[in-house]
Design a protein around this motif. Structure first.
Motif, PDB file in Angstrom:
ATOM      1  N   LYS A   1       0.823  -1.211   0.000  1.00 41.43           N
ATOM      2  CA  LYS A   1       0.000   0.000   0.000  1.00 41.43           C
ATOM      3  C   LYS A   1       0.856   1.261   0.000  1.00 41.43           C
TER       4      LYS A   1
ATOM      5  N   LYS B   1       2.089   1.678  -3.559  1.00 35.93           N
ATOM      6  CA  LYS B   1       1.006   2.199  -4.406  1.00 35.93           C
ATOM      7  C   LYS B   1       0.774   3.690  -4.132  1.00 35.93           C
ATOM      8  N   ALA B   2       0.798   4.078  -2.850  1.00 39.71           N
ATOM      9  CA  ALA B   2       0.603   5.487  -2.496  1.00 39.71           C
ATOM     10  C   ALA B   2       1.727   6.359  -3.057  1.00 39.71           C
ATOM     11  N   CYS B   3       2.903   5.765  -3.216  1.00 41.91           N
ATOM     12  CA  CYS B   3       4.045   6.480  -3.800  1.00 41.91           C
ATOM     13  C   CYS B   3       3.977   6.506  -5.326  1.00 41.91           C
ATOM     14  N   GLY B   4       3.040   5.743  -5.895  1.00 45.04           N
ATOM     15  CA  GLY B   4       2.911   5.694  -7.350  1.00 45.04           C
ATOM     16  C   GLY B   4       3.729   4.592  -7.988  1.00 45.04           C
ATOM     17  N   TRP B   5       4.158   3.626  -7.180  1.00 44.39           N
ATOM     18  CA  TRP B   5       4.962   2.522  -7.668  1.00 44.39           C
ATOM     19  C   TRP B   5       4.145   1.237  -7.661  1.00 44.39           C
ATOM     20  N   ASN B   6       4.466   0.316  -8.554  1.00 45.23           N
ATOM     21  CA  ASN B   6       3.716  -0.936  -8.668  1.00 45.23           C
ATOM     22  C   ASN B   6       4.324  -2.091  -7.897  1.00 45.23           C
TER      23      ASN B   6
ATOM     24  N   ASP C   1      13.529   9.251  -4.977  1.00 39.80           N
ATOM     25  CA  ASP C   1      12.612   8.271  -4.399  1.00 39.80           C
ATOM     26  C   ASP C   1      12.409   8.523  -2.908  1.00 39.80           C
TER      27      ASP C   1
ATOM     28  N   VAL D   1       9.921  11.211  -2.529  1.00 39.06           N
ATOM     29  CA  VAL D   1       8.564  10.710  -2.782  1.00 39.06           C
ATOM     30  C   VAL D   1       8.019  10.024  -1.529  1.00 39.06           C
TER      31      VAL D   1
ATOM     32  N   THR E   1       4.844  11.321   0.590  1.00 40.22           N
ATOM     33  CA  THR E   1       3.711  10.419   0.769  1.00 40.22           C
ATOM     34  C   THR E   1       3.346  10.301   2.242  1.00 40.22           C
TER      35      THR E   1
ATOM     36  N   LYS F   1       1.563  13.431   3.243  1.00 45.81           N
ATOM     37  CA  LYS F   1       0.196  13.467   2.707  1.00 45.81           C
ATOM     38  C   LYS F   1      -0.739  12.575   3.511  1.00 45.81           C
TER      39      LYS F   1
END
Length: 73
Positions: A18, A21-26, A45, A48, A52, A55
């Motif tokens: 999770k 994903k919140a960082c925009g990574w898969n 990174d 990021v 995150t 946020k």
């Protein structure tokens, strides 16, 4: 570079997947490798990850989460 990613991730009750994903990574393995010290995140990174966490409501700075590995002689 040592880090406290897992400590801050626990504060927001997120799994590695999770957070990734919140960082925009898969790939959750990316977070796992950072936490275990197998890999160090690039500065971008790391920023990021910090952004995150902030946020998500955890107030932290780069210095809070990432520290240099220093050896005292």
């Amino acid at each position: 570079m040592a880090n406290k990613i897992s400590e801050y991730r626990a504060k927001v009750n997120l799994s590695q997947a999770k957070l990734a994903k919140a960082c925009g990574w898969n790939n959750a393995a990316r977070i796992a490798n950072y936490e275990l010290g197998n890999r160090s995140p690039s500065i971008d990174d790391a920023k990021v990850i910090i952004k995150t966490f902030n946020k998500l409501g955890v107030s932290c700075t780069f210095e809070d989460v990432f520290t240099r590995d220093e050896k005292v002689i």
